[in-house]
Design an enzyme around this catalytic site. Structure first.
Site, PDB file in Angstrom:
ATOM      1  N   THR A 101       0.857  -1.179   0.000  1.00 31.20           N
ATOM      2  CA  THR A 101       0.000   0.000   0.000  1.00 31.20           C
ATOM      3  C   THR A 101       0.893   1.229   0.000  1.00 31.20           C
ATOM      4  O   THR A 101       1.584   1.513   0.982  1.00 31.20           O
ATOM      5  CB  THR A 101      -0.916   0.002   1.235  1.00 31.20           C
ATOM      6  OG1 THR A 101      -1.717  -1.183   1.219  1.00 31.20           O
ATOM      7  CG2 THR A 101      -1.832   1.221   1.230  1.00 31.20           C
ATOM      8  N   LYS A 177      -6.772   1.455  -3.745  1.00 30.38           N
ATOM      9  CA  LYS A 177      -6.434   0.839  -2.457  1.00 30.38           C
ATOM     10  C   LYS A 177      -6.488   1.876  -1.329  1.00 30.38           C
ATOM     11  O   LYS A 177      -6.910   1.572  -0.207  1.00 30.38           O
ATOM     12  CB  LYS A 177      -5.043   0.202  -2.524  1.00 30.38           C
ATOM     13  CG  LYS A 177      -4.564  -0.441  -1.211  1.00 30.38           C
ATOM     14  CD  LYS A 177      -5.472  -1.576  -0.764  1.00 30.38           C
ATOM     15  CE  LYS A 177      -5.111  -2.150   0.607  1.00 30.38           C
ATOM     16  NZ  LYS A 177      -3.811  -2.825   0.653  1.00 30.38           N
ATOM     17  N   LYS A 245      -0.199   3.713   9.610  1.00 29.46           N
ATOM     18  CA  LYS A 245       0.442   4.024   8.326  1.00 29.46           C
ATOM     19  C   LYS A 245      -0.580   4.329   7.233  1.00 29.46           C
ATOM     20  O   LYS A 245      -0.503   5.357   6.544  1.00 29.46           O
ATOM     21  CB  LYS A 245       1.322   2.853   7.890  1.00 29.46           C
ATOM     22  CG  LYS A 245       1.862   2.970   6.471  1.00 29.46           C
ATOM     23  CD  LYS A 245       2.610   1.721   6.054  1.00 29.46           C
ATOM     24  CE  LYS A 245       1.719   0.531   5.778  1.00 29.46           C
ATOM     25  NZ  LYS A 245       1.006   0.647   4.461  1.00 29.46           N
TER      26      LYS A 245
END
Length: 304
Positions: A101, A177, A245
């Site tokens: 990601t 995503k 994150k």
């Protein structure tokens, strides 16, 4: 080089999801050379029949495709372009399949850099967690050239239940995503808050779970993560730090486009609080502990 149906793979990142992916590639007849700093991960992979290389460059030297399943864009940059990076050894028409990601802008720029050296990038972030990685049922949000998709066909066949082909340019997959992670993080945080309210107010939390699972308030994350809260079992399948994150990435993307994202920001603060309390390596459902600690109660209950 192996035949086109089972290309040789350099697999960089044998972590929570990468190990399951790499094992499934072995099961489907691929020669896979893995790279990971963790001794435990390397041992688990060799026990499954894989081969280990000392560096990304060493793994890429004999590979048709380099698959990257690391944590973030900084690690992607390091394994490709750092000391003994894979890009230096990748054959001229090789493919990099990037599954981490990362910001869409990073993926787009990476595609341009690789193209300048004669390589393709398949921007293919994945979703599904460790369980679906192990069962070969991941979802991929992918973008790249038709040639890149064709080269990765056998990889998708071994590791996925669904592949979304989102366009012919790297960056699109990573953008989608990012949207997914916004929803996933907010849904986990909302599930934790809802169960915290139920517990604090004295409801039977297992009954609440059953009711919501059959009602309009349900979500995939509610159904998947609340059982962890009910069992007080935070063995990491995903982790708090992942959403620190990823929601940070979401907020960065909103900042880039000057779009306020208050729901994502609130969820991010909750995950930050959990990480700050020392729970960063626990399963992401442990975000409920922020509420439990504040209100001196537990969501968990005995199974009936």
């Amino acid at each position: 080089m192996n035949d086109k149906n089972t290309p040789d793979i350099a697999f960089i990142g044998l972590g929570s999801m990468g190990l399951g992916m790499a094992k499934n590639l072995l099961k489907h007849g691929h020669k896979v050379v893995g790279v990971d700093p963790s001794v435990a991960a390397r041992d688990a992979f060799t026990a499954a029949g894989g081969t280990i290389a000392a560096t990304p460059a060493a793994a890429a030297a004999t590979a048709d495709i380099v698959v990257i399943a690391v944590v973030n864009d900084k690690q992607v940059e390091t394994v490709l372009y750092g000391e003994d990076g894979a890009a230096s050894a990748l054959r001229k028409d090789g493919l990099v399949m990037q599954c981490a990601t990362v910001p869409a802008a990073f993926a787009k720029g990476l595609g341009e850099r690789l193209a300048g050296a004669g390589h393709d990038l398949l921007d293919a972030p994945m979703s599904g967690g460790r369980a679906r990685a192990e069962s070969g049922e991941l979802t991929f949000m992918a973008s790249g050239s038709p040639r890149a998709f064709a080269a990765a066909e056998s990889i998708f066949a071994a590791t996925s239940a669904k592949v979304f082909r989102l366009g012919d340019a790297p960056g699109i997959g990573s953008l989608v995503k990012t949207v997914n992670q916004l929803l996933a993080g907010v849904h986990i945080a909302a599930a934790a808050e809802a169960m915290a309210l139920a517990a604090k107010a004295g409801a039977d939390t297992r009954a609440v779970y059953e009711v919501i699972s059959a009602s309009a308030g349900n979500s995939w994350m509610f159904g998947n993560r609340v059982p962890h809260m009910l069992d007080d079992d935070y063995t990491p399948l995903s982790a708090i730090e992942i959403f620190v994150k990823d929601l940070g990435l979401v907020l960065g993307t909103g900042h880039e486009h000057r779009l306020p994202l208050p729901m994502a920001a609130a969820a991010h603060q909750l995950f930050l609080a959990a990480a700050g309390a020392g729970w960063g390596r626990l399963d992401d459902a442990a975000v409920v502990k922020v509420y439990e600690q504040a209100g001196d109660f537990k969501v968990s209950s005995l199974k009936r």
